[in-house]
Motif scaffolding. Structure first.
Motif, PDB file in Angstrom:
ATOM      1  N   ARG A  65     -45.438  43.013  37.548  1.00 30.04           N
ATOM      2  CA  ARG A  65     -46.115  43.869  36.580  1.00 30.04           C
ATOM      3  C   ARG A  65     -46.724  43.028  35.465  1.00 30.04           C
ATOM      4  N   ARG A  66     -47.734  43.573  34.859  1.00 29.56           N
ATOM      5  CA  ARG A  66     -48.437  42.905  33.766  1.00 29.56           C
ATOM      6  C   ARG A  66     -47.462  42.699  32.615  1.00 29.56           C
ATOM      7  N   PRO A  67     -47.511  41.537  31.977  1.00 30.12           N
ATOM      8  CA  PRO A  67     -46.624  41.312  30.829  1.00 30.12           C
ATOM      9  C   PRO A  67     -46.860  42.368  29.757  1.00 30.12           C
ATOM     10  N   GLY A  68     -45.778  42.897  29.227  1.00 29.57           N
ATOM     11  CA  GLY A  68     -45.880  43.953  28.224  1.00 29.57           C
ATOM     12  C   GLY A  68     -45.902  43.408  26.813  1.00 29.57           C
ATOM     13  N   ARG A  69     -45.890  44.329  25.859  1.00 25.73           N
ATOM     14  CA  ARG A  69     -45.936  43.957  24.451  1.00 25.73           C
ATOM     15  C   ARG A  69     -44.733  43.115  24.042  1.00 25.73           C
ATOM     16  N   LYS A  70     -43.578  43.444  24.588  1.00 24.55           N
ATOM     17  CA  LYS A  70     -42.378  42.686  24.238  1.00 24.55           C
ATOM     18  C   LYS A  70     -42.524  41.228  24.698  1.00 24.55           C
ATOM     19  N   THR A  71     -43.026  41.021  25.908  1.00 23.26           N
ATOM     20  CA  THR A  71     -43.233  39.672  26.429  1.00 23.26           C
ATOM     21  C   THR A  71     -44.210  38.905  25.541  1.00 23.26           C
ATOM     22  N   LEU A  72     -45.283  39.552  25.127  1.00 25.03           N
ATOM     23  CA  LEU A  72     -46.273  38.899  24.259  1.00 25.03           C
ATOM     24  C   LEU A  72     -45.700  38.604  22.876  1.00 25.03           C
ATOM     25  N   ALA A  73     -44.870  39.512  22.367  1.00 31.98           N
ATOM     26  CA  ALA A  73     -44.253  39.282  21.061  1.00 31.98           C
ATOM     27  C   ALA A  73     -43.298  38.084  21.118  1.00 31.98           C
ATOM     28  N   VAL A  74     -42.520  38.012  22.183  1.00 33.94           N
ATOM     29  CA  VAL A  74     -41.591  36.890  22.344  1.00 33.94           C
ATOM     30  C   VAL A  74     -42.369  35.584  22.502  1.00 33.94           C
ATOM     31  N   PHE A  75     -43.424  35.602  23.322  1.00 32.51           N
ATOM     32  CA  PHE A  75     -44.265  34.420  23.504  1.00 32.51           C
ATOM     33  C   PHE A  75     -44.813  33.944  22.163  1.00 32.51           C
ATOM     34  N   THR A  76     -45.353  34.874  21.381  1.00 29.33           N
ATOM     35  CA  THR A  76     -45.956  34.525  20.094  1.00 29.33           C
ATOM     36  C   THR A  76     -44.920  33.929  19.148  1.00 29.33           C
ATOM     37  N   PHE A  81     -54.595  39.606  25.953  1.00 29.12           N
ATOM     38  CA  PHE A  81     -54.812  39.251  24.556  1.00 29.12           C
ATOM     39  C   PHE A  81     -56.064  39.958  24.059  1.00 29.12           C
ATOM     40  N   ASP A  82     -55.882  40.968  23.230  1.00 32.21           N
ATOM     41  CA  ASP A  82     -57.041  41.713  22.747  1.00 32.21           C
ATOM     42  C   ASP A  82     -57.809  40.908  21.698  1.00 32.21           C
ATOM     43  N   ARG A  83     -58.928  41.450  21.274  1.00 31.66           N
ATOM     44  CA  ARG A  83     -59.805  40.726  20.338  1.00 31.66           C
ATOM     45  C   ARG A  83     -59.123  40.424  19.015  1.00 31.66           C
ATOM     46  N   LEU A  84     -58.280  41.333  18.533  1.00 29.88           N
ATOM     47  CA  LEU A  84     -57.582  41.106  17.272  1.00 29.88           C
ATOM     48  C   LEU A  84     -56.640  39.917  17.394  1.00 29.88           C
ATOM     49  N   TYR A  85     -55.886  39.862  18.492  1.00 27.48           N
ATOM     50  CA  TYR A  85     -54.949  38.746  18.717  1.00 27.48           C
ATOM     51  C   TYR A  85     -55.714  37.425  18.755  1.00 27.48           C
ATOM     52  N   VAL A  86     -56.778  37.385  19.534  1.00 26.68           N
ATOM     53  CA  VAL A  86     -57.586  36.159  19.656  1.00 26.68           C
ATOM     54  C   VAL A  86     -58.181  35.777  18.314  1.00 26.68           C
TER      55      VAL A  86
END
Length: 102
Positions: A22-33, A90-95
């Motif tokens: 499955r596509r990485p979710g918000r939690k995965t992205l938050a942990v990565f960040t 990664f949406d435009r705001l994140y980038v």
């Protein structure tokens, strides 16, 4: 205004393994960040931080993204340019926030 589907598919690239997880979710992205920020604050170079995070990543889709990000940085690109290549994650705001930090 049409609503966006929350199940945006990852773009397949030549040579990438089939991303069946499955596509990485918000939690995965938050942990990565958070983890990447911690590594950078500790003084590790960006490329080394991405490689370390990749080694511990269990999600095959996120692993593939980390490989691509590391390759982009290794080839002289900015992290924000690498992130922009994965708009499903990664949406435009994140980038834009990463670009501002660079």
């Amino acid at each position: 205004m049409a609503s966006r589907s929350s199940s945006v598919a990852l773009v397949r690239r030549p040579g990438w393994p089939a991303l069946l997880a499955r596509r990485p979710g918000r939690k995965t992205l938050a942990v990565f960040t958070r983890q990447l920020a911690t590594l950078l604050q500790a003084g590790l170079p960006l490329l080394r931080g991405l490689e370390l995070l990749r080694r511990q990543e269990k999600n095959p889709a996120m692993d593939a993204v980390l490989v691509a990000l590391a390759a982009a940085v290794r080839n002289g690109g900015n992290l924000s340019d690498g992130l922009r290549q994965h708009p499903a994650l990664f949406d435009r705001l994140y980038v834009s926030m990463v670009r501002a930090g660079e």
